[in-house]
Design a protein around this motif. Structure first.
Motif, PDB file in Angstrom:
ATOM      1  N   GLU A 137       0.841  -1.201   0.000  1.00 44.24           N
ATOM      2  CA  GLU A 137       0.000   0.000   0.000  1.00 44.24           C
ATOM      3  C   GLU A 137       0.876   1.251   0.000  1.00 44.24           C
ATOM      4  O   GLU A 137       1.933   1.258   0.620  1.00 44.24           O
ATOM      5  N   PRO A 138       0.444   2.344  -0.664  1.00 42.44           N
ATOM      6  CA  PRO A 138      -0.759   2.480  -1.478  1.00 42.44           C
ATOM      7  C   PRO A 138      -0.526   2.166  -2.949  1.00 42.44           C
ATOM      8  O   PRO A 138      -1.401   2.320  -3.784  1.00 42.44           O
ATOM      9  N   TYR A 139       0.683   1.690  -3.289  1.00 43.84           N
ATOM     10  CA  TYR A 139       1.089   1.574  -4.690  1.00 43.84           C
ATOM     11  C   TYR A 139       0.271   0.546  -5.458  1.00 43.84           C
ATOM     12  O   TYR A 139       0.022   0.713  -6.665  1.00 43.84           O
ATOM     13  N   ARG A 140      -0.141  -0.534  -4.760  1.00 41.76           N
ATOM     14  CA  ARG A 140      -0.892  -1.569  -5.473  1.00 41.76           C
ATOM     15  C   ARG A 140      -2.188  -1.031  -6.065  1.00 41.76           C
ATOM     16  O   ARG A 140      -2.715  -1.574  -7.040  1.00 41.76           O
ATOM     17  N   ARG A 141      -2.733   0.030  -5.495  1.00 43.66           N
ATOM     18  CA  ARG A 141      -3.985   0.595  -5.993  1.00 43.66           C
ATOM     19  C   ARG A 141      -3.817   1.275  -7.351  1.00 43.66           C
ATOM     20  O   ARG A 141      -4.810   1.582  -8.013  1.00 43.66           O
ATOM     21  N   ALA A 142      -2.583   1.503  -7.761  1.00 47.64           N
ATOM     22  CA  ALA A 142      -2.325   2.102  -9.070  1.00 47.64           C
ATOM     23  C   ALA A 142      -2.241   1.059 -10.174  1.00 47.64           C
ATOM     24  O   ALA A 142      -2.083   1.411 -11.346  1.00 47.64           O
ATOM     25  N   GLY A 143      -2.329  -0.219  -9.835  1.00 46.95           N
ATOM     26  CA  GLY A 143      -2.205  -1.275 -10.840  1.00 46.95           C
ATOM     27  C   GLY A 143      -3.325  -1.236 -11.861  1.00 46.95           C
ATOM     28  O   GLY A 143      -4.506  -1.117 -11.510  1.00 46.95           O
ATOM     29  N   THR A 144      -2.969  -1.363 -13.125  1.00 47.32           N
ATOM     30  CA  THR A 144      -3.979  -1.437 -14.179  1.00 47.32           C
ATOM     31  C   THR A 144      -4.918  -2.618 -13.942  1.00 47.32           C
ATOM     32  O   THR A 144      -6.118  -2.533 -14.199  1.00 47.32           O
ATOM     33  N   LEU A 145      -4.357  -3.715 -13.463  1.00 46.43           N
ATOM     34  CA  LEU A 145      -5.135  -4.902 -13.127  1.00 46.43           C
ATOM     35  C   LEU A 145      -5.032  -5.151 -11.629  1.00 46.43           C
ATOM     36  O   LEU A 145      -4.075  -4.733 -10.980  1.00 46.43           O
ATOM     37  N   MET A 146      -6.014  -5.867 -11.089  1.00 47.53           N
ATOM     38  CA  MET A 146      -5.943  -6.309  -9.705  1.00 47.53           C
ATOM     39  C   MET A 146      -6.142  -7.817  -9.663  1.00 47.53           C
ATOM     40  O   MET A 146      -6.940  -8.380 -10.418  1.00 47.53           O
ATOM     41  N   HIS A 147      -5.372  -8.452  -8.809  1.00 42.17           N
ATOM     42  CA  HIS A 147      -5.380  -9.909  -8.661  1.00 42.17           C
ATOM     43  C   HIS A 147      -5.919 -10.231  -7.277  1.00 42.17           C
ATOM     44  O   HIS A 147      -5.269  -9.934  -6.273  1.00 42.17           O
ATOM     45  N   LEU A 148      -7.108 -10.809  -7.226  1.00 40.48           N
ATOM     46  CA  LEU A 148      -7.759 -11.151  -5.970  1.00 40.48           C
ATOM     47  C   LEU A 148      -7.654 -12.652  -5.742  1.00 40.48           C
ATOM     48  O   LEU A 148      -7.917 -13.445  -6.660  1.00 40.48           O
ATOM     49  N   VAL A 149      -7.296 -13.048  -4.525  1.00 40.48           N
ATOM     50  CA  VAL A 149      -7.214 -14.462  -4.156  1.00 40.48           C
ATOM     51  C   VAL A 149      -8.116 -14.686  -2.954  1.00 40.48           C
ATOM     52  O   VAL A 149      -7.880 -14.120  -1.877  1.00 40.48           O
ATOM     53  N   GLY A 150      -9.158 -15.472  -3.134  1.00 40.19           N
ATOM     54  CA  GLY A 150     -10.081 -15.798  -2.058  1.00 40.19           C
ATOM     55  C   GLY A 150      -9.967 -17.263  -1.681  1.00 40.19           C
ATOM     56  O   GLY A 150      -9.729 -18.110  -2.543  1.00 40.19           O
ATOM     57  N   ARG A 151     -10.120 -17.552  -0.388  1.00 35.29           N
ATOM     58  CA  ARG A 151     -10.046 -18.944   0.075  1.00 35.29           C
ATOM     59  C   ARG A 151     -11.423 -19.400   0.528  1.00 35.29           C
ATOM     60  O   ARG A 151     -12.075 -18.744   1.319  1.00 35.29           O
ATOM     61  N   ARG A 152     -11.831 -20.548   0.014  1.00 34.91           N
ATOM     62  CA  ARG A 152     -13.162 -21.098   0.287  1.00 34.91           C
ATOM     63  C   ARG A 152     -13.252 -21.606   1.716  1.00 34.91           C
ATOM     64  O   ARG A 152     -12.424 -22.389   2.161  1.00 34.91           O
ATOM     65  N   GLY A 153     -14.278 -21.110   2.437  1.00 34.36           N
ATOM     66  CA  GLY A 153     -14.476 -21.533   3.812  1.00 34.36           C
ATOM     67  C   GLY A 153     -15.464 -22.669   3.930  1.00 34.36           C
ATOM     68  O   GLY A 153     -15.989 -23.188   2.947  1.00 34.36           O
TER      69      GLY A 153
END
Length: 255
Positions: free
Chosen positions: A232-248
């Protein structure tokens, strides 16, 4: 750039091989082939016959052990539940990289992905970052285009819709907000484990700019992109965002 950054980011969250991976919208198979090399059992789903052919050609150059670990199927995110060979199967990891921007509504798309992941498995999504749509053009000095995109983001917020943009291939696409996608992850019983920015500063160059010939220069760019993409805060400038969610635990997502 994108593929290498996603590979590094994904490695933080993946279960060690042998584990099973479903790659939806696998394109030319860059991630799928690399994962098969690493020992994962991979199923790649891709609707474009030309992309499947490119993947097949690349796969044919691999050792037999790698070829045996990767299956390439004809199908799409929208038709995932009807793809022959996937009937009722779930995986340790479900990937969908660079696809959501082409679908009208990301919520049903994420539900389709969520139906395919084991409890304690991950869903990995790469989407266009609505919060940084103008940044590429600011870097390139195209302030008129940047202003138009900023106007579009403001207008879409007022109209309660996703912002639209035209990508560098001339195709109209849709961008997502981190907050909205994060909420949709909750709908498929996935807690957002982490999210990353991709191409936080390197989009200032034109798309046809050659890769740096000096390996040390390229390595330095990739290392800096990786670090900024998780900071933070640089990742918010990314053209793309990579989200990783874990199934509960608990019931699966609503069909």
């Amino acid at each position: 750039m994108r593929q290498e950054l996603v590979r590094r980011q994904l490695a933080v969250h993946l279960t060690l091989p042998p584990a099973t991976v479903l790659d939806v919208g696998a394109g030319q198979g860059t991630q799928a082939i690399q994962l098969a090399r690493d020992g994962y059992e991979v199923v790649a789903v891709e609707p474009d016959p030309e992309m499947r052919a490119v993947c097949g050609t690349a796969l044919a150059q691999e050792p037999s052990s790698v070829r045996a670990r990767l299956r390439v199927l004809d199908g799409s995110l929208e038709t995932l539940d009807a793809v022959p060979g996937l009937e009722g199967r779930t995986f340790d990891a479900v990937l969908c990289h660079g696809v959501l921007m082409y679908v009208e509504d990301p919520n049903p798309a994420l539900r389709a992905l969520g139906r395919r992941v084991h409890v304690d498995g991950i869903v990995s999504v790469v989407a266009r970052n609505a919060g940084a749509m103008a940044w590429r053009h600011v870097q390139r000095g195209d302030f008129a285009r940047a202003t138009a995109l900023l106007d579009e983001v403001e207008r879409s917020a007022w109209e309660r819709r996703d912002p639209r943009y035209t990508n560098e291939l001339g195709v109209e696409c849709r961008a997502d907000s981190l907050e909205r996608l994060g909420a949709f992850f909750g709908g498929i019983r996935c807690s957002l484990e982490y999210w990353y920015g991709i191409r936080t500063f390197s989009d200032g160059v034109a798309i046809d700019t050659p890769v740096p010939a000096d390996p040390a220069e390229l390595a330095a760019i990739l290392d800096m992109e990786e670090r900024l993409g998780r900071t933070e805060p640089y990742r918010r400038a990314g053209t793309l965002m990579h989200l990783v969610g874990r199934r509960g635990e608990g019931r699966g997502p609503v069909l």
